[in-house]
Enzyme design. Structure first.
Site: not given
Ligand code: NAD
Length: 251
Positions: A12, A14, A91, A143, A156, A189
């Site tokens: 992840g 990018s 990530n 998280s 999640y 974040i």
């Protein structure tokens, strides 16, 4: 890539936290293997340019971490190119808001597939190599939601609680081969995911005031803890989950 230089593989990579981690690891002296969904070639190439600007090499790869076959192929390609993987940073992740009451099956499945199974598959893909070398560092991005549970993010939160538990169990299963497995639990974040999650300016103010430091996080705030878990300085730390949240939660 130079043999003496350690290689970190970041999923992840990018944008957002993944990009910051890639550049931060480059700054810390690692060469990078960067991967993301096939739909992100330009953004991933931009991360590679930022890594190269730090004087380290970067190769880019497509992967869907929710596919076991994809993760196996990815690791084979990285090892063929770079010869080693010293650090794996899991990530890649997704978050789509829904109450549990209204949650549809596909959204539940997607979160467990990417956020939890994706971490498992990536770990399974690198472990034979790390065990063979009797060394390795795995850092999972979990998280705060996985500790605390957050309304609108139940699916999640479950997926990230799974990442924390997987981290603890895997650490005990692979520690005898010199491999450490740790997690960081970011708070809020300010990335694409973080902003979507917050929604309004009012919510930003509310959460800023709720943190001990009276601010939300930047992707850069996650770099130090991840570099620590990747480094020899954390040699005696494994199976841990560290909150990186500006003092929003204390357990
Ligand atoms: N931003 C926050 O507030 C926050 C808080 C806690 C945890 N996190 C976690 O940090 C990580 C990074 O989050 P971010 O805020 O940078 O999110 P982001 O949405 O900006 O970036 C996520 C990256 O993961 C990639 N990705 C998604 N599904 C993938 C798949 N199946 N295979 C490969 N790559 C995939 C995306 O393309 C993207 O590049 C995630 O695991 C997220 O859950 C973020």
């Amino acid at each position: 890539m130079n043999d003496a230089v350690q290689v970190a593989l970041v999923t992840g990579a990018s944008r957002g936290i993944g990009r910051a981690l890639a550049v931060g690891l480059a700054r810390a002296g690692y060469d990078l293997a960067l991967c993301d969904l096939a739909s992100q070639p330009e953004a991933l190439a931009e991360t590679a340019r930022q890594v190269q600007a730090e004087g380290r090499s970067a190769r880019t790869y497509d992967v869907d971490v929710s596919s076991k076959a994809d993760t196996q192929r990815l690791v084979e390609r990285v090892l063929a190119d770079a010869g080693r993987i010293d650090v794996l940073v899991n990530n890649a992740g997704i978050l789509k808001l829904s109450s549990l009451e209204d949650l549809d099956e596909a959204t539940w499945d997607a979160h467990q597939d990417v956020n939890t199974r994706g971490v498992l598959f990536m770990c399974q893909a690198v472990l034979p190599h790390m065990r063979g070398r009797k060394a390795g560092r795995i850092v999972n991005i979990a998280s705060l939601a996985g500790r605390q549970g957050v309304p609108g993010q139940g699916h999640y939160a479950v997926s990230k609680a799974g990442v924390i538990t997987l981290t603890r169990v895997l650490a005990q299963e692979v520690g005898s081969d010199g491999i450490t497995v740790n997690a960081v639990c970011p708070g809020i974040i300010l990335t694409e995911m973080g902003r979507n999650n917050l929604g309004s300016e009012e919510a930003v103010k509310h959460w800023e005031n709720a943190t001990a430091l009276h601010r939300l996080g930047d992707p850069e705030d996650v770099v130090g803890p991840v570099v620590f878990f990747a480094s020899p300085q954390s040699a005696f730390v494994t199976g841990q989950a560290l909150n990186v949240c500006g003092g929003l939660y204390f357990h």
